[in-house]
Design a protein around this motif. Sequence first.
Motif: not given
Length: 163
Positions: A137-140, A144-163
């Motif tokens: 992967p270069w992007s992951v 979590p569903g709580a973020v989308m459905v309820e607007g709360k819960g754990e933060l979205i995690r996102e990683w992208r390779a440099a470049g």
Amino acid sequence: MPNSLPETAPEFVEMAHRIVWATVATVDPGGRPWTRILHPIWEWDGEQLVGWVGTSPTKTKVAHLGANPYVSLTYWHPSHDVATAHCAATLLTDDERRTWLWELFRTAPEPVGYDPAIVPAWDGPLSPAFAALRLDPWSVRVQPGAVMVEGKGELIREWRAAG
């Protein structure tokens, strides 16, 4: 600001291995997308995240990956947990890698582990119908569903390779 891979990868692997099946898209030589359902297993060693799929090296898949050696995959759960990875994809047919992957799936705990021999066309790791698909992967992204459905819960995690 994107998260680091060490922050994102463990959550991605946990969600992916809990959901098990991913919708995977390739692009054909004409630039048209194709999707299929696959069963990846992920390895995270603290520095590198690599996905593996036991798959059949069909003419279609070989043509797609030959023209565009990339895949996009998404896991979705009814709770709206979503994990996505965009990857370089390499189809491997050497005996050593296929035997290793066969054993990895056979010995991994359920639900991600399974006996590949249940697939009728695969009569063993050296079957011409069995190949190893490596995903780098270069992007992951982990949402979590709580973020989308309820607007709360754990933060979205996102990683992208440099470049």
